[in-house]
Design an enzyme around this catalytic site. Sequence first.
Site, PDB file in Angstrom:
ATOM      1  CD1 TRP A 130      28.570 -45.635  13.672  1.00 49.94           C
ATOM      2  CD2 TRP A 130      29.530 -45.423  11.300  1.00 49.94           C
ATOM      3  NE1 TRP A 130      29.845 -46.677  13.365  1.00 49.94           N
ATOM      4  CE2 TRP A 130      30.498 -46.473  11.874  1.00 49.94           C
ATOM      5  CE3 TRP A 130      29.386 -44.674  10.267  1.00 49.94           C
ATOM      6  CZ2 TRP A 130      30.705 -46.409  11.422  1.00 49.94           C
ATOM      7  CZ3 TRP A 130      30.117 -45.927   9.626  1.00 49.94           C
ATOM      8  CH2 TRP A 130      31.353 -46.464  10.206  1.00 49.94           C
ATOM      9  CG  ASP A 163      25.191 -46.230   6.271  1.00 52.49           C
ATOM     10  OD1 ASP A 163      25.285 -47.232   6.159  1.00 52.49           O
ATOM     11  OD2 ASP A 163      26.547 -45.972   7.093  1.00 52.49           O
ATOM     12  CE  LYS A 210      27.116 -54.263  11.959  1.00 53.11           C
ATOM     13  NZ  LYS A 210      28.025 -53.336  11.872  1.00 53.11           N
TER      14      LYS A 210
END
Length: 404
Positions: free
Chosen positions: A138, A219, A254
Site C-alpha cells: 500500500w 496490517d 471497510k
Amino acid sequence: MTKSLPASPFSAIPMAPRDPILGITEAFNADPNPNKINLGVGVYYDENGKVPLLQCVRQAEAEMIVRASPRTYLPIDGLAAYNRAVQDMVFGANSSAVKEKRVATVQAVGGTGALRIGADFLRRFAPESQVWISDPSWENHRALFEAAGFKVNAYPYYDAARYGVNFAGMLDTLKSIPSGSIVLLHACCHNPTGADLSDAQWGELIPLINERSLIPFLDMAYQGFADGVEADGRIVRRFAEAGGPLLVSNSFSKSFSLYGERVGALSVTGSTAEETARIVSQLKRVIRTNYSNPATHGAQVVATVLSSPDLHRVWEDELSGMRTRIREMRHLLVDKLHAKNQARNFDFVIRQNGMFSYSGLTKSQVERLRNEFSVYTIDTGRICVAALNLHNIDQVVDAIGSVI
C-alpha cells in the site's frame, strides 16, 4: 503609499505530488464523461454503485439515540468496550494472550492512525531498527514509517510473471536482514495485489520471524473479506501463540462501511501483564502528543454491534454478502475477459482475495483506459473489484479488451 509586506516564510515551498490513489479520484471527478468509472478508490460499493449503510449500523445508531449521553472526552486509549471487542475479534475470545492481559489495545483514527501510533512507538523504543515492507505494498506504508523517522526497505513479494507470491524471494530476504528489524505483513487481502500467503507459507514464515528476533507488524484492514472474520483472524492468533512481540493494526472502515468515522485500533503484545501495562502507558504518550484522544461515535457503533449477539449476526451476514459479491465480480470479470480475448488468461484474478486485484495491465494501458474510455485505475494496474457491478462491468471489459 502601500507598505510592502515582508517575504513569506512559505514562499519557497514546492507543490507536493498528488497522492497516487486520491489523485486518481481528483482526475475522475474532473472528467465530464457521464459514463466514467472509478476503479482506483479503495471503497466497497454495492450492486448499484453506492457505498452501503449497513443495517447493523442503522440499528446500533438507533439504540445509541435512545440511550443518548453527553459527548465527553474519551480516555486517551479510547472506549474501553470498543478495545475489548477489538481484542476478542482480532485475537479470539479464548485467546490466552488476552486472558493473561498480555495484549495492549488502543483505539486509533482508522487503520492509518493505528499504523502511525505503532511506528512512533517503535521509533522511540527500537530506534536503530529498519522497516521492511512488501514489494509492492500500500502506497502509504512507506510514507508512514519514513515520516516516523525509519529507513524503509522492501522484501520481494509479488511475482508478476506468475501472478502470485514470490515466497522464495521473500524468505531469502527475511533470512538475511538484521535481527530486530521490523517486518510489515498483510494479514489477509494483500493490498494492492490481492495475492495472499497460504497456510503452509505462514507456517514457514512465523517460526523464521521468531528465530531471527524480527518484529512483526500485521496490517489487517480487511478482516472478513478473504474467508470470513474468524478465518482471517487465524494469522494473528498463530503469531500470538508463537510468542514474541507482535503489533497489529486493524480497521473497520471497510467491514462496517464506516469510512468517514475513521475507526481503527492498534494492538501490541507483551510477554507479561506488567510489561503490557508499561506498553499501554507509552502508547498513551504517543497518542496524547498527537491527537490527545479519539472520537466517540464510530467506536460506539462498532462496540454496540460486536457486543450484541443479534447485531453481531446481522453484521456477519452483511459482511458475508459483501465478500460473496466481490467473488462473483471476480468470476464474472474473468469470464467476460476470456470471451473477449481468449489468448489472454486472467484466471489469476479468481485466486486473489479481497477488494483489489493486480490486473496485469501496464501503465500505458492504464493511461489509455483513462484517456480513451474514462475508466480510472492506479498506474500499477491495481483495480478495485468491489467497484464493479452488473451495470458497469461490460463497459470495463470492453475498455480493457481494447487496450490489451
